[in-house]
Design a protein around this motif. Sequence first.
Motif, PDB file in Angstrom:
ATOM      1  N   GLU A  71       0.847  -1.191   0.000  1.00 58.57           N
ATOM      2  CA  GLU A  71       0.000   0.000   0.000  1.00 58.57           C
ATOM      3  C   GLU A  71       0.876   1.231   0.000  1.00 58.57           C
ATOM      4  N   THR A  72       0.298   2.312  -0.526  1.00 62.03           N
ATOM      5  CA  THR A  72       1.025   3.588  -0.568  1.00 62.03           C
ATOM      6  C   THR A  72       0.130   4.681  -0.018  1.00 62.03           C
ATOM      7  N   ALA A  73       0.728   5.833   0.215  1.00 56.64           N
ATOM      8  CA  ALA A  73      -0.045   6.999   0.621  1.00 56.64           C
ATOM      9  C   ALA A  73      -0.868   7.502  -0.568  1.00 56.64           C
ATOM     10  N   SER A  74      -1.706   8.481  -0.315  1.00 59.63           N
ATOM     11  CA  SER A  74      -2.582   9.000  -1.366  1.00 59.63           C
ATOM     12  C   SER A  74      -1.811   9.589  -2.531  1.00 59.63           C
ATOM     13  N   ASP A  75      -0.575  10.050  -2.291  1.00 57.85           N
ATOM     14  CA  ASP A  75       0.236  10.620  -3.366  1.00 57.85           C
ATOM     15  C   ASP A  75       1.021   9.560  -4.130  1.00 57.85           C
ATOM     16  N   GLY A  76       0.845   8.279  -3.788  1.00 60.40           N
ATOM     17  CA  GLY A  76       1.489   7.204  -4.521  1.00 60.40           C
ATOM     18  C   GLY A  76       2.852   6.827  -4.008  1.00 60.40           C
ATOM     19  N   LEU A  77       3.331   7.470  -2.941  1.00 56.44           N
ATOM     20  CA  LEU A  77       4.643   7.155  -2.391  1.00 56.44           C
ATOM     21  C   LEU A  77       4.511   6.106  -1.296  1.00 56.44           C
ATOM     22  N   VAL A  78       5.472   5.170  -1.267  1.00 58.53           N
ATOM     23  CA  VAL A  78       5.440   4.088  -0.288  1.00 58.53           C
ATOM     24  C   VAL A  78       5.848   4.612   1.081  1.00 58.53           C
ATOM     25  N   GLU A  79       4.989   4.365   2.088  1.00 58.44           N
ATOM     26  CA  GLU A  79       5.295   4.731   3.466  1.00 58.44           C
ATOM     27  C   GLU A  79       5.213   3.522   4.385  1.00 58.44           C
ATOM     28  N   THR A  80       4.451   2.513   3.981  1.00 56.63           N
ATOM     29  CA  THR A  80       4.215   1.352   4.824  1.00 56.63           C
ATOM     30  C   THR A  80       5.048   0.184   4.326  1.00 56.63           C
ATOM     31  N   ASP A  81       5.585  -0.596   5.257  1.00 57.47           N
ATOM     32  CA  ASP A  81       6.417  -1.737   4.898  1.00 57.47           C
ATOM     33  C   ASP A  81       5.576  -2.844   4.241  1.00 57.47           C
ATOM     34  N   SER A  82       6.245  -3.620   3.352  1.00 54.13           N
ATOM     35  CA  SER A  82       5.624  -4.788   2.720  1.00 54.13           C
ATOM     36  C   SER A  82       6.619  -5.925   2.790  1.00 54.13           C
ATOM     37  N   PRO A  83       6.568  -6.741   3.857  1.00 53.49           N
ATOM     38  CA  PRO A  83       7.552  -7.804   4.026  1.00 53.49           C
ATOM     39  C   PRO A  83       7.618  -8.765   2.841  1.00 53.49           C
ATOM     40  N   ASN A  84       6.465  -9.140   2.262  1.00 48.37           N
ATOM     41  CA  ASN A  84       6.512 -10.106   1.140  1.00 48.37           C
ATOM     42  C   ASN A  84       7.145  -9.490  -0.103  1.00 48.37           C
ATOM     43  N   TRP A  85       6.952  -8.178  -0.335  1.00 45.13           N
ATOM     44  CA  TRP A  85       7.651  -7.517  -1.457  1.00 45.13           C
ATOM     45  C   TRP A  85       9.162  -7.557  -1.230  1.00 45.13           C
ATOM     46  N   ARG A  86       9.584  -7.182  -0.031  1.00 48.14           N
ATOM     47  CA  ARG A  86      11.015  -7.112   0.232  1.00 48.14           C
ATOM     48  C   ARG A  86      11.652  -8.498   0.261  1.00 48.14           C
ATOM     49  N   ALA A  87      10.880  -9.503   0.711  1.00 47.62           N
ATOM     50  CA  ALA A  87      11.404 -10.865   0.706  1.00 47.62           C
ATOM     51  C   ALA A  87      11.648 -11.349  -0.714  1.00 47.62           C
ATOM     52  N   TYR A  88      10.766 -10.933  -1.626  1.00 49.10           N
ATOM     53  CA  TYR A  88      10.913 -11.376  -3.018  1.00 49.10           C
ATOM     54  C   TYR A  88      12.056 -10.642  -3.705  1.00 49.10           C
ATOM     55  N   THR A  89      12.138  -9.314  -3.510  1.00 49.73           N
ATOM     56  CA  THR A  89      13.123  -8.505  -4.240  1.00 49.73           C
ATOM     57  C   THR A  89      14.467  -8.420  -3.519  1.00 49.73           C
ATOM     58  N   GLY A  90      14.486  -8.696  -2.228  1.00 51.75           N
ATOM     59  CA  GLY A  90      15.725  -8.556  -1.466  1.00 51.75           C
ATOM     60  C   GLY A  90      16.024  -7.132  -1.072  1.00 51.75           C
TER      61      GLY A  90
END
Length: 771
Positions: free
Chosen positions: A327-346
């Motif tokens: 998820e991102t803020a209303s302006d489209g910038l990432v503020e909240t962590d995404s463990p599964n995204w980071r696990a996939y991309t490293g």
Amino acid sequence: MSPVGEIGDRPSFMRRLGAAVRPIDDAAEIQATACAMLDEEFRADRSGYAEISATDGSVTVVSDTAIVSPYLIGDHQTAAFAIPLCDRLRRGAVDVRSDVADDPALTSVEKAAYAGLRVGAAIALPLFEGVALRAFIFLHYRHPRSFKDADVEILQETSDRLSTAIDASRAKAALRISEAQLAAAFESVPAGIAMLDTQGRIVVANSEYRRFLPGGIMPSRDPANRGRWQAWNDEGGVLALYDYPGARALRGERTVPGQEMLFRVDQDRHVWTRVATVPIHDEQGRVTGQASVISDIDALKRASEALRENEARAQLLIDGVALATWETASDGLVETDSPNWRAYTGQSFDEWKGQGWLSAIHPDDRTAISEKWRETVRKRRSIDAEYRLRKANGTYRWMNVRAVPLRDEAGHVVKWLGMNIDIDERKRLERALEGSERRTRVVLEGIPQLLWRADCSTEWTWASPQWLTFTGQSEADSRGFGWLRILHPEDRAAALSAWTEAAAVGCFEGEHRLRRQDGAYRWFAMRAKPIRDAAGHIVEWLGTANDIDDLRQAQARQGVMVAELQHRTRNLIAVVQALSEKTLDGASSLADFKTRFADRLSALARVQGLLSHACAGRKVTFDALLQSELCALGANDGDTLDARIILRGPSGIPLRSGAVQALALALHELATNAVKHGALTVASGRLAIAWSVTRQDGQRGILTVEWIESGLAPPRAAGKDTRVGYGRELIERALPFQLKARTSYTFTDDGLRCTISVPVVADRHESEEDR
């Protein structure tokens, strides 16, 4: 008193009157039509009709056909004759006055009024509305007339029928007004409302209701539109037709507040409705119809479904259906962590937040997806895109990314919810399929055959570019059985018959003529084989059409050539037989026979060599034939002509193939005699050969050849040599018989003069039917 004259028979007039007024709903139009027919039937001097006011009894004449004054059109409240006439008409009988001046039933005031109108006889037919006199039709005559009883009967029956017809028309008009008022009331209701009969058909309904029932009948009774409705019971099962609200109402059941049903507006749009029905009963309790209401609840229903869909999507994300959720803020910038995204991309959180996620996108896809994401955030709409995402081990896989905005009650975007789905295998299959399709397309479009496909019902579904180019059809035109229009009309029935039987025999074969774009027809061999599924059922047909027109023409030419060869062989044998017999008759010894026969066979061989040109499509010309003979006898060595020979005539005169052989033998005999016995035996001899062509309208060209030998010494006495050899017999007898020639063969003082006129000249393009 003069009679009215012959009046048509009563049944005939009644039938015509009924046929004329039956389709009319307007009372005034019925009166006008009847008035005109009575005028014509009874030949009145004046006809018309008048209306009687329901309030004060005043009379208003609406129509008057008189061509001279006085005219009666207008109000007649005080007319002296109107009041007593209306009193008589109210009794229901037709008022007939044969002689108004001497009629004892008329008052003096009435008689004076009729006299002022120049009326000698009068008829009036009452027209009632219920029991009240509302109008009458009148016929006036300038002179007294006698009326038969049959005439009065016709008038009375006409009056009765018209009163009935007028009552019916006014009832219909009142009904229309009532229905219009009811329809107006229905139209004011914001939902669809209608009354239906016991067959489920609309009796009256507003436009909103008819929008949902375009066939005018409830869904369970309308096979044509039944598929546009869907409904489900409380257990989630498909609702049976007999449980539809309309069907339940006809059984006496109420469906209130209603059944939710999905209605298909068109191919792409569906509307949720609530259908309520209540049965209508008569005094005995029997169902006589139903009242039905259809409410559009689509907006409310879809709002509820959207909420459930969002909840379901969130649950899917939680259950890990997506490879990564974020998820991102209303302006489209990432503020909240995404463990599964980071696990996939490293990526670390610092590398991932803001717009850091873009660094995990393949460089070739990065700019496009960045621009698309900015456009999505700006326009506040969902995104559905594809890109390659780098795994932690450095490899890339294709992803489908989807994100939607989450809004508050005011409609403002609070944040964005997104997920990534791995579609790498699908993309690989798509690329492989695209490559296979490209290769297949190149192969199909590169071969010369015309290709096509048909479904299991043998209707064409596709035609190759080769077919479209050759025939000029569009692909849409060829579909179904449109391809039959390209076949020659004489071939269509056979092709259609073979094609309809293809499934039974397992293949389709035939040779048919196809029309080219320019309108010319060419022969094609058409073949088709079925494609079957695992169960052996035909799912599709693949067919080809091969151009065999050149092959068929070659086969036809080969047949002609074989027939020509057989024909010429028979003729040649006959000629050789005749040559041997004639040569034998004129030979003085066996050696003489051998020499002469060999010469004549050589001439015949040369002719056959020339005729081979005709087989190759070239005509034998006269000058070629002549040069061949002269060359064979040494008079022409190919480059230089014997100085003693003079040739005059046009070149390139084509000869009929059937005439070449006989004409060549004649030239051979003349040339042989000239070399052995004639002008070419002495130095002083001369041989002049001249030829020309004359043509007559509608006739074949005639070739005239003059063969003149001169300069023989000592001079040969004209007419002294009476020998008739083979050459002379051929010229004087055979040519006239075989070729319809005119010939002359005479000896002169110092030589020979031979003339041959023969119709042997051929058109350069004509066929070889004249053997």
